[in-house]
Design a protein around this motif. Structure first.
Motif, mmCIF file in Angstrom:
data_model
loop_
_atom_site.group_PDB
_atom_site.id
_atom_site.type_symbol
_atom_site.label_atom_id
_atom_site.label_comp_id
_atom_site.label_asym_id
_atom_site.label_seq_id
_atom_site.Cartn_x
_atom_site.Cartn_y
_atom_site.Cartn_z
ATOM 1 N N ASN A 193 -6.178 1.473 0.311
ATOM 2 C CA ASN A 193 -6.840 0.230 0.703
ATOM 3 C C ASN A 193 -7.739 0.435 1.913
ATOM 4 O OD1 ASN A 193 -5.814 -1.310 -1.357
ATOM 5 N ND2 ASN A 193 -4.122 -2.125 -0.166
ATOM 6 N N ARG A 194 -7.307 1.248 2.880
ATOM 7 C CA ARG A 194 -8.129 1.533 4.064
ATOM 8 C C ARG A 194 -9.393 2.304 3.684
ATOM 9 N NH1 ARG A 194 -4.739 4.801 7.459
ATOM 10 N NH2 ARG A 194 -6.443 4.809 8.936
ATOM 11 N N VAL A 195 -9.266 3.249 2.755
ATOM 12 C CA VAL A 195 -10.436 4.009 2.284
ATOM 13 C C VAL A 195 -11.401 3.067 1.572
ATOM 14 C CG1 VAL A 195 -11.213 5.782 0.654
ATOM 15 C CG2 VAL A 195 -9.266 6.243 2.163
ATOM 16 N N PHE A 201 -13.089 10.010 6.111
ATOM 17 C CA PHE A 201 -12.218 8.999 5.544
ATOM 18 C C PHE A 201 -11.093 8.689 6.524
ATOM 19 C CE2 PHE A 201 -12.779 9.104 0.641
ATOM 20 C CZ PHE A 201 -14.139 8.919 0.790
ATOM 21 N N PRO A 202 -10.535 7.477 6.460
ATOM 22 C CA PRO A 202 -9.434 7.119 7.359
ATOM 23 C C PRO A 202 -8.257 8.084 7.241
ATOM 24 C CG PRO A 202 -10.219 5.187 6.172
ATOM 25 C CD PRO A 202 -10.893 6.377 5.558
ATOM 26 N N GLN A 203 -7.635 8.346 8.369
ATOM 27 C CA GLN A 203 -6.462 9.226 8.410
ATOM 28 C C GLN A 203 -5.241 8.489 7.890
ATOM 29 O OE1 GLN A 203 -6.264 12.515 9.569
ATOM 30 N NE2 GLN A 203 -8.487 12.433 9.576
ATOM 31 N N PRO A 204 -4.321 9.205 7.253
ATOM 32 C CA PRO A 204 -3.068 8.585 6.827
ATOM 33 C C PRO A 204 -2.258 8.133 8.044
ATOM 34 C CG PRO A 204 -3.347 10.764 5.837
ATOM 35 C CD PRO A 204 -4.415 10.590 6.861
ATOM 36 N N THR A 205 -1.501 7.057 7.892
ATOM 37 C CA THR A 205 -0.663 6.573 8.988
ATOM 38 C C THR A 205 0.770 7.052 8.852
ATOM 39 O OG1 THR A 205 -0.214 4.533 7.791
ATOM 40 C CG2 THR A 205 -2.045 4.506 9.364
#
Length: 107
Positions: A15-17, A81-85
């Protein structure tokens, strides 16, 4: 719970990507366009830090060349791309689908 925490983390990251890419999609969808009719699929190769390697590859055209071009531009703008949390590794290849009806919802 229905989902494991790992599955939940992957879902949140997807969803963040999508959010990172969607905010850069500038496309006017024709009125009454049905959801699912024009779906583009891209494959993106990524480094371990989320930076893109090369150009995203169009695997399946939506049938709307202007939309496909716009999505490609939007993917390039979401770099890295956003980093995993949740601590999981970034995949080396990511396949993402886009539907113009979904991408303009709420705009």
């Amino acid at each position: 719970p229905l989902y494991s925490s790992a599955a939940s983390d992957v879902y949140k990251r997807q969803n963040r990507v999508r959010a990172c890419i969607r905010r850069n999609i500038l496309f006017d969808v024709p009125v009454n366009t049905p959801r699912g009719r024009y779906v583009a699929e891209y494959q993106v190769r990524l480094q371990s830090d989320g930076k893109q390697i090369g150009s995203p590859e169009l695997k399946k055209s939506s049938g709307l060349s202007a939309y496909d071009t716009n999505v490609l531009r939007a993917i390039r703008l979401c770099n890295p791309f956003p980093q995993p949390t949740g601590g999981e590794a970034i995949p080396s290849v990511l396949t993402i689908t886009f539907d113009p009806v979904d991408d303009t919802a709420g705009k």
